[in-house]
Design an enzyme around this catalytic site. Structure first.
Site, mmCIF file in Angstrom:
data_model
loop_
_atom_site.group_PDB
_atom_site.id
_atom_site.type_symbol
_atom_site.label_atom_id
_atom_site.label_comp_id
_atom_site.label_asym_id
_atom_site.label_seq_id
_atom_site.Cartn_x
_atom_site.Cartn_y
_atom_site.Cartn_z
ATOM 1 N N SER A 121 23.036 51.150 63.679
ATOM 2 C CA SER A 121 22.519 50.277 64.735
ATOM 3 C C SER A 121 23.606 49.800 65.692
ATOM 4 O O SER A 121 24.265 50.597 66.343
ATOM 5 C CB SER A 121 21.794 49.103 64.089
ATOM 6 O OG SER A 121 21.142 48.342 65.058
ATOM 7 N N HIS A 122 23.820 48.497 65.714
ATOM 8 C CA HIS A 122 24.728 47.877 66.678
ATOM 9 C C HIS A 122 26.165 47.822 66.166
ATOM 10 O O HIS A 122 27.023 47.292 66.857
ATOM 11 C CB HIS A 122 24.227 46.472 66.962
ATOM 12 C CG HIS A 122 23.951 45.720 65.690
ATOM 13 N ND1 HIS A 122 22.842 46.002 64.913
ATOM 14 C CD2 HIS A 122 24.627 44.765 65.039
ATOM 15 C CE1 HIS A 122 22.860 45.237 63.842
ATOM 16 N NE2 HIS A 122 23.942 44.471 63.885
ATOM 17 N N ASP A 286 20.976 48.753 72.142
ATOM 18 C CA ASP A 286 22.039 48.869 71.142
ATOM 19 C C ASP A 286 22.287 50.329 70.745
ATOM 20 O O ASP A 286 21.739 51.255 71.341
ATOM 21 C CB ASP A 286 21.732 48.015 69.913
ATOM 22 C CG ASP A 286 20.612 48.604 69.075
ATOM 23 O OD1 ASP A 286 19.740 49.275 69.643
ATOM 24 O OD2 ASP A 286 20.625 48.399 67.846
ATOM 25 N N ASP A 288 21.346 52.387 68.401
ATOM 26 C CA ASP A 288 20.233 53.296 68.088
ATOM 27 C C ASP A 288 18.983 53.020 68.915
ATOM 28 O O ASP A 288 17.928 53.595 68.644
ATOM 29 C CB ASP A 288 19.910 53.232 66.593
ATOM 30 C CG ASP A 288 19.457 51.841 66.167
ATOM 31 O OD1 ASP A 288 19.880 50.865 66.803
ATOM 32 O OD2 ASP A 288 18.673 51.745 65.209
ATOM 33 N N ASP A 290 16.990 50.349 69.404
ATOM 34 C CA ASP A 290 15.840 49.514 69.057
ATOM 35 C C ASP A 290 15.974 48.068 69.548
ATOM 36 O O ASP A 290 15.007 47.336 69.545
ATOM 37 C CB ASP A 290 15.523 49.574 67.545
ATOM 38 C CG ASP A 290 16.702 49.192 66.676
ATOM 39 O OD1 ASP A 290 17.773 48.850 67.225
ATOM 40 O OD2 ASP A 290 16.554 49.242 65.439
ATOM 41 N N ARG A 291 17.172 47.687 69.971
ATOM 42 C CA ARG A 291 17.331 46.314 70.467
ATOM 43 C C ARG A 291 17.320 46.264 71.991
ATOM 44 O O ARG A 291 17.597 47.279 72.638
ATOM 45 C CB ARG A 291 18.659 45.728 70.000
ATOM 46 C CG ARG A 291 18.742 45.554 68.520
ATOM 47 C CD ARG A 291 20.016 44.843 68.140
ATOM 48 N NE ARG A 291 19.977 44.569 66.704
ATOM 49 C CZ ARG A 291 20.747 43.701 66.078
ATOM 50 N NH1 ARG A 291 21.642 43.035 66.758
ATOM 51 N NH2 ARG A 291 20.633 43.511 64.784
ATOM 52 N N LYS A 385 11.308 48.327 66.114
ATOM 53 C CA LYS A 385 11.484 47.610 67.368
ATOM 54 C C LYS A 385 11.938 48.615 68.400
ATOM 55 O O LYS A 385 12.424 49.694 68.053
ATOM 56 C CB LYS A 385 12.457 46.454 67.218
ATOM 57 C CG LYS A 385 13.803 46.806 66.630
ATOM 58 C CD LYS A 385 14.602 45.527 66.403
ATOM 59 C CE LYS A 385 15.927 45.827 65.733
ATOM 60 N NZ LYS A 385 15.972 45.392 64.353
HETATM 61 C C1 G1P Z 1 20.227 41.841 61.600
HETATM 62 C C2 G1P Z 1 19.255 40.949 62.325
HETATM 63 C C3 G1P Z 1 17.839 41.297 61.932
HETATM 64 C C4 G1P Z 1 17.583 42.766 62.200
HETATM 65 C C5 G1P Z 1 18.645 43.614 61.513
HETATM 66 C C6 G1P Z 1 18.512 45.093 61.858
HETATM 67 O O1 G1P Z 1 20.101 41.655 60.210
HETATM 68 O O2 G1P Z 1 19.520 39.594 62.061
HETATM 69 O O3 G1P Z 1 16.945 40.497 62.662
HETATM 70 O O4 G1P Z 1 16.322 43.147 61.729
HETATM 71 O O5 G1P Z 1 19.942 43.193 61.901
HETATM 72 O O6 G1P Z 1 18.654 45.338 63.217
HETATM 73 P P1 G1P Z 1 21.095 40.729 59.372
HETATM 74 O O7 G1P Z 1 22.482 41.223 59.642
HETATM 75 O O8 G1P Z 1 20.896 39.345 59.886
HETATM 76 O O9 G1P Z 1 20.640 40.893 57.944
HETATM 77 ZN ZN ZN Z 2 19.507 48.905 66.204
#
Ligand code: G1P
Ligand code: ZN
Length: 552
Positions: A121-122, A286, A288, A290-291, A385
């Site tokens: 992801s991010h 982000d 991947d 989804d954000r 998302k």
């Molecule tokens: C974080 C975000 C959560 C999201 C997840 C995946 O998780 O807070 O809302 O679903 O990334 O993108 P966390 O690191 O808080 O467990």
């Molecule tokens: Zn992501």
């Protein structure tokens, strides 16, 4: 005569030993690349996924990732293992690319058995940065906890895995190939997703907006996966000028950046939108895809507000013209959308953090829109998302209402009041100290209710527990909530996606009905609550940090 290379690919059974750290977190298994590069590490996890599933023989699997370092290597391994384990067909995005929402779309459209998404992801990418893998089920959504727990259980006892001995597949050419008995289809990574978007939104009106000569937007793909999607949608299909999409080429290390669309990491975009002669609209996505982050000219839209605004304006968008079945938000997300739901006479569900908890609500048509404060918004169109979907949703609303982002949001506050909201992250905290911090709050919990802090009185305090209204499954210990009698809240959680130390997340929210105060800076409006949070949790003491690493 020269011996030819292996003609019939052979299924090999390779002996292995378990790794004991393959527990999926909030969104799949995430580790540093060198961890994944250990012999058998990825293979063990993939085999554990397959061993937890039943009935996939001859079925379709979707595979793709966000293009980060190790994506291609991992995909080759997964393809050979899918063939050896008996899948009938694999659909893989060209170049190994599929954004997370696009993977969800492809799984659903092709009625695939499931999908494997490679992404962290991010989190930053590169040879010493993060990699990740997660399994999505046939509805296109992240595997529910009972599946991820089964995967983890298998990973602790695994003794062997199956893999086909075969040459690598050419991932760059769209077309059909064979890997042993299994068909491989390399598909255009963008087509299905772009078609889906076109079926949801009023593309004619958005095109009018983007080509009217005065509305300007900037989409920052942060050198991550949404580049090809954004170029195709905004510049090619919707006619926005070339250059509308910046950092539009997915790079293996995301250009060395941190592909998290927030005020800290998407700084170029923030500078642009808050600078002179700023465009009307800015968005970022982000790693991947989804954000999303939505900005107006000199204006930041809090993700919690974004969900509420989309919900309140949903009927302006063709796909949601007939209204919403319900809204769902994660527990730490502000209660702004609850107010919209109340006005619409629909339910607003409060779920634990993580998109996997929305799947059942969407499948059962209890919710249409979902959102998380962590820059995640989506709907029943897929089961993830979806960053670009949110951008298109905003553009559709702007095109219909002919108002600026700021006007739309401040109007919203006038109608519903403003939920001031902020999240403070303390990253890279020593894990033991983070656990002590949580234990310390736990020890105070029995006596907090009824206590007053200045003008705030604690109404309740609990560790959030969720019973899924569809399948009755219970998830406990999802974050500490301290609610005050005036509706304000403080929430503490430890992140489940980090790969180093612990990350403490502090979420603070208050409600302000009076429009005369809506212009306040949230950090100012929330100052008292932030002080109370520190008084209760002694954040500075336990984290040994003076201030958060990220404030959103
Ligand atoms: C974080 C975000 C959560 C999201 C997840 C995946 O998780 O807070 O809302 O679903 O990334 O993108 P966390 O690191 O808080 O467990
Ligand atoms: Zn992501």
């Amino acid at each position: 005569m020269k011996m030819s290379k292996i003609l019939t690919p052979m299924i090999q059974t390779i002996a292995t030993q378990p790794f004991l750290d393959q527990k999926p977190g909030t969104s799949g298994l995430r580790k540093k690349v060198p961890v994944f590069q250990q012999p058998h590490y990825l293979e063990n996890f993939v085999q554990s996924i397959f061993d937890s599933l039943e009935g996939f023989q001859g079925q379709t699997l979707v595979v793709g990732g966000d293009g980060r370092y190790y994506n291609r290597t991992a995909i080759q391994i997964i393809l050979k293992m899918a063939a050896a384990n008996g899948f009938g067909r694999v659909l893989v995005g060209q170049g190994g690319i599929l954004s997370t929402p696009a993977a969800s779309c492809v799984i659903r459209k092709n009625q695939a058995f499931g999908g494997i998404i490679l992404s962290a992801s991010h989190n930053p990418a590169g040879p010493t940065e993060d990699f990740g893998i997660k399994y999505n089920i046939g509805n296109g959504g992240p595997a529910p906890e009972k599946v991820t727990e089964a995967i983890y259980a298998h990973s602790k006892t695994i003794t062997s895995y199956k893999i086909l001995e075969a040459p690598d597949v050419n991932l760059d050419k769209v077309g059909v190939d064979k890997l042993g008995e299994m068909a491989i289809e390399v598909i255009d990574a963008v087509n299905d997703y772009a078609q889906l978007m076109e079926s949801l939104f009023d593309f004619d009106r958005i095109r009018e907006l983007l080509t009217n000569g005065h509305f300007r937007m900037c989409m920052d793909s942060l050198s991550a996966v949404t580049g090809p999607y954004a170029h195709r949608l905004f510049e090619q299909r919707l006619g926005a000028p070339l250059g509308t999409v910046v950092h539009g080429e997915p790079l293996e290390d995301f250009g060395g950046g941190h592909p998290d669309p927030n005020l800290v990491y998407a700084h170029d975009l923030v500078e642009l939108l808050f600078g002179d002669n700023a465009p009307d609209f800015g968005a970022a996505s982000d790693g991947d895809g989804d954000r999303n982050m939505i900005l107006g000219r000199q204006f930041f839209v809090t993700p919690s507000d974004s969900l509420a605004v989309l919900a309140a304006n949903a009927t302006l968008v063709p796909a949601y013209r007939d209204g919403l079945a319900g809204i769902a938000r994660s527990m730490p997300t502000s209660q702004a959308s609850d107010r919209v739901a109340a006005k619409l006479g629909i339910e607003c569900y409060e779920t634990p953090t993580g998109w996997k908890f929305f799947g059942n609500l969407l499948d059962a048509n209890k919710a249409t829109l979902c959102g998380e404060e962590s820059f995640g918004t989506g709907s029943n169109h897929v089961r993830e998302k979806d960053g670009l979907w949110a951008v298109l949703f905003w553009l559709n609303i702007i095109a219909v209402r002919q108002q600026s982002v700021e006007e739309i949001v401040t109007d919203h506050w006038k109608t519903y009041g403003r939920n001031f909201y902020s999240r403070h992250d303390y990253e890279g905290v020593d894990s033991d100290r983070a656990n002590e911090l949580v234990a310390n709050i736990h020890s105070q919990m029995p006596t907090l209710t009824g206590k007053t802090f200045g003008s705030y009185e604690v109404a309740y305090c609990d560790d959030f527990s969720y019973t899924d209204p569809v399948d009755g499954s219970v998830s406990t210990k999802q974050g500490i909530r301290i609610g005050f009698t005036d509706g304000s809240r403080i929430v503490f959680r430890l992140s489940g996606t980090g790969t180093q130390g612990a990350t403490l997340r502090l979420y603070v929210e208050s409600y302000e009905p009076n429009p005369a105060n809506h212009h306040l800076d949230p950090q100012v409006a929330l100052k008292d609550l932030l002080d109370i949070a520190d008084a209760i949790a002694q954040i500075r003491h336990y984290t040994q940090m003076d201030k958060p690493t990220v404030i959103t």
